[in-house]
Design a protein around this motif. Structure first.
Motif, PDB file in Angstrom:
ATOM      1  N   LYS A  83       0.836  -1.201   0.000  1.00 13.96           N
ATOM      2  CA  LYS A  83       0.000   0.000   0.000  1.00 13.96           C
ATOM      3  C   LYS A  83       0.871   1.252   0.000  1.00 13.96           C
ATOM      4  N   GLN A  86       2.925   1.622  -3.472  1.00 18.24           N
ATOM      5  CA  GLN A  86       2.214   1.738  -4.741  1.00 18.24           C
ATOM      6  C   GLN A  86       1.143   2.825  -4.775  1.00 18.24           C
ATOM      7  N   SER A  87       0.800   3.394  -3.648  1.00 20.60           N
ATOM      8  CA  SER A  87      -0.277   4.398  -3.651  1.00 20.60           C
ATOM      9  C   SER A  87       0.198   5.767  -4.125  1.00 20.60           C
ATOM     10  N   LYS A  88       1.520   5.969  -4.188  1.00 18.39           N
ATOM     11  CA  LYS A  88       2.070   7.219  -4.720  1.00 18.39           C
ATOM     12  C   LYS A  88       2.757   6.921  -6.045  1.00 18.39           C
ATOM     13  N   VAL A 106      -9.052   3.363  -7.640  1.00 25.30           N
ATOM     14  CA  VAL A 106      -8.815   2.308  -6.661  1.00 25.30           C
ATOM     15  C   VAL A 106     -10.074   1.482  -6.533  1.00 25.30           C
ATOM     16  N   LEU A 141      -2.921   7.928  -4.828  1.00 29.14           N
ATOM     17  CA  LEU A 141      -4.203   7.253  -5.037  1.00 29.14           C
ATOM     18  C   LEU A 141      -4.974   7.177  -3.722  1.00 29.14           C
ATOM     19  N   VAL A 144      -6.269   3.452  -0.779  1.00 28.04           N
ATOM     20  CA  VAL A 144      -5.609   2.172  -1.042  1.00 28.04           C
ATOM     21  C   VAL A 144      -5.477   1.390   0.257  1.00 28.04           C
ATOM     22  N   ILE A 150      -5.313  -1.176  -7.782  1.00 30.69           N
ATOM     23  CA  ILE A 150      -5.147   0.180  -8.283  1.00 30.69           C
ATOM     24  C   ILE A 150      -4.783   0.096  -9.761  1.00 30.69           C
TER      25      ILE A 150
END
Length: 655
Positions: A83, A86-88, A106, A141, A144, A150
């Motif tokens: 999380k 990969q969320s940025k 997402v 994102l 997440v 995503i």
């Protein structure tokens, strides 16, 4: 000088080229397979925190005015670490390109969907582990969490570019179940895979051809590793009308062709002949003559390609193109290539035989002569015959000292062009003594452990080049802030004042820092004793290698050395308590590749401690180490670190 390429997508753009393409002109997201939402464990790597389910790129080269890449990637997140990682998202690009139509969303495990808002995308500059700065469109994102999916898509537009010499990347920072590239048009296109198994394009619909790979492992960037394209999986695209080329025949023909193309660009006329006597003056030896010509080209001709030229983009566009070395000489300004060619013409007029030479660029990848494509000779410079040997020069690289090439061109095979018999000659690698950081300091130590005094740092060779390139286009405030940050990164309590930075753009004088520093608590006070690390410049430095294992080989850009002299006035009433110098690591122990030596002495009155340290690494051009050799290399640098951290004891005299 850098040899011009038709189109280049360097490694800074790798992440950008790896992503996935949606079907042409489609606006809707692809449907989510329930099996993707239900997936609980990675497929490619069981220990992975996240995994790309698919990753596609649609490369449309059908418009001669631009190259368009449409991307689409879908990622499954498995853990909290996944999380976070990969969320940025950073979509990297160059100023000449455009990143458009960014969309992201997402999908949580329960099917809830949250879309990215357009206002949440911003532009920033990021710094990679390698130190390279790149621009990026970035976004975070929303919502997440582990077990969510995503996905994001966008378009790249490259005006005036083509798929010729495009690099297709097949690895990213997480494993990928399926990577697919679609390419249009395909006629006349050839391709070559690197660091991967067999890869084939097959015909697809709508005039596209596609190439797919499955279960691609993650690529993990590590400090001091070779260039990314030297170790990661990728495919090289290029246009060719002929059959498979014999490398030896190819390079011989190219060497002849390039000689013919550039011979008039190094032409000697009367203006060049008349200028030479004043330039070389009373120089008598070949080295003296060449050095004066070299320095003239570096200091008297303004390089419009230099980021520190002080010229605006508009001013550079107004500069007329030099048609000959005489034009460059007369105008006193030109591109880097013009400066190198002027050097060649002046050297010829002084009686030397010169040629254009081309080599690979180790900042990009390690060149192999079996790669029969001129694209891979990414650098060019001037070869001068001195006696029976060829020596190489590029005054266009203003901060590169006479007698050296930039580190990317060292230790590379260079093609020396000729009308009849082009030859390959390996360029030399500068020894450690040519690239040195010279450190000196005079301190006073207080009885509470505070260390205070004046510091001087002086750089030569490749180290000097890097310092000047890093600072020459910064403001004075930025330069000082950089120095303070570097000192405080090692010693957080350090107070740095009276900063002076000299010779920032002087090609002949060494880049130099001087500053005053005060560090409370530098020495540790325990009762009547002070514990002091005399190696100030290594105090608080992090170990060079911290992990027990490694995925990528180790690559030092160049050999280097360090020499330091420190004088520390001891606090009144304190004397050395059986102090000894750190252990030395001598060349026989390291096969003459590296060495570390120390001297520790005290003045006759016992008030001043003198500390001297010498260090070198990379002698004999030994700058590359395979993963197999990593444990031994790490042990060696751990010994260096232990010696640098050596502590001595001072004791207070009895009352």
């Amino acid at each position: 000088m850098k040899f011009p390429r038709p189109v280049v997508f360097p490694t800074a753009l790798l992440c950008l080229l790896l992503v996935v393409a949606i079907p042409a002109l489609a606006d809707d997201w692809r449907a989510i397979d329930p099996a993707e939402l239900a997936l609980k464990t990675p497929v490619v790597d069981k220990d992975s925190d996240a995994e790309a389910l698919f990753w596609e790129v649609r490369v449309d080269d059908s418009n001669p005015d631009e190259l368009v890449l449409t991307h689409y990637v879908r990622i499954k997140v498995f853990t909290e670490r996944g999380k976070e990682s990969q969320s940025k998202v950073d979509l990297q690009y160059f100023a000449s390109s455009k990143v458009k139509d960014i969309a992201a969303r997402v999908i949580k495990a329960d099917g809830t969907i949250t879309e990215l808002k357009k206002d949440d995308v911003f532009e920033r500059t990021i710094v990679k582990i390698s130190g390279v700065k790149v621009k990026a469109k970035s976004f975070a994102l929303p919502g997440v969490e582990p077990n969510s999916i995503i996905e994001y898509r966008w378009r790249e537009v490259h005006p005036g570019a083509s798929a010729n010499h495009l690099r297709l990347q097949f690895q990213r920072d997480i494993p990928v179940q399926t990577v697919t590239y679609y390419l249009k048009p395909f006629a006349g296109m050839r391709y070559q895979p690197f660091h991967m198994g067999e890869a084939r394009f097959v015909k697809d619909k709508n005039d596209f051809h596609k190439l797919s790979m499955i279960n691609m492992p993650a690529f993990r960037e590590e400090a001091r590793m070779p260039p990314e394209d030297e170790v990661r999986s990728w495919v090289f695209l290029y246009f060719s009308d002929g059959e498979k080329t014999d490398p030896e025949k190819y390079w011989k023909e190219k060497g002849k062709q390039l000689f013919e193309i550039f011979k008039d660009d190094m032409k000697v006329n009367e203006d060049i002949k008349k200028a030479v006597p004043d330039i070389i003056g009373d120089a008598t030896t070949p080295e003296e003559k060449l050095k004066r010509i070299y320095d003239f080209c570096r200091t008297k001709i303004k390089n419009i390609n230099d980021d520190a030229s002080g010229m605006t983009t508009e001013e550079k566009l107004k500069v007329k193109e030099n048609k000959s070395p005489a034009d460059t000489l007369k105008r006193g300004i030109g591109a880097g290539s013009s400066i190198d060619l002027l050097f060649s013409a002046l050297a010829r007029a002084a009686g030397f035989e010169t040629r254009l030479a081309l080599s690979g660029n180790r900042n990009d990848m390690f060149f192999d002569k079996s790669l029969a494509n001129l694209y891979f000779l990414g650098s060019s410079f001037i070869a001068v015959r001195v006696g029976s040997d060829w020596q190489f020069f590029s005054p266009a690289e203003m901060y590169t000292p006479f007698g050296m090439l930039g580190w990317p061109e060292e230790g590379e095979q260079a093609l020396i062009t000729d009308a009849k018999d082009p030859v390959w000659v390996k360029t030399e690698m500068a020894p450690p003594e040519k690239s040195q950081e010279k450190r000196s300091a005079k301190f006073s130590l207080q009885e509470d452990g505070t260390l205070e005094g004046d510091v001087r740092l002086e750089y030569s060779g490749h180290m000097d080049f890097e310092k000047k390139e890093a600072n020459d286009d910064d403001s004075p405030t930025q330069r000082e802030d950089t120095l303070r940050a570097n000192v405080k990164a090692q010693m957080s309590t350090a107070e740095v004042t009276n900063i002076k930075i000299e010779n920032i753009t002087d090609p002949n004088k060494p880049f130099t820092y001087t500053y005053h520093v005060r560090i409370p608590g530098y020495a540790q006070r325990t009762g009547k004793r002070l514990f002091l690390q005399p190696g100030f410049f290594e105090h608080g430095a992090r170990p060079l290698f911290t992990t027990s294992d490694r995925k990528q080989p180790v690559f030092f850009h160049y050999a280097w050395s360090e020499a330091e002299d420190i004088a520390i006035t001891l606090p009144a009433g304190f004397t050395l308590d059986n102090a000894d110098a750190p252990a030395s690591v001598t060349p026989p122990m390291t096969q003459n590749i590296a060495g570390q030596a120390f001297k520790l002495a005290v003045s006759k009155d016992g008030r001043t401690l003198f500390y001297h340290r010498d260090f070198f690494f990379g002698r004999g051009g030994q700058v590359f180490y395979s993963v197999v050799n990593y444990p031994a290399l790490k042990r060696l640098f751990d010994v260096f670190r232990q010696n640098d951290d050596h502590t001595i004891t001072l004791k207070a005299a009895a009352n």
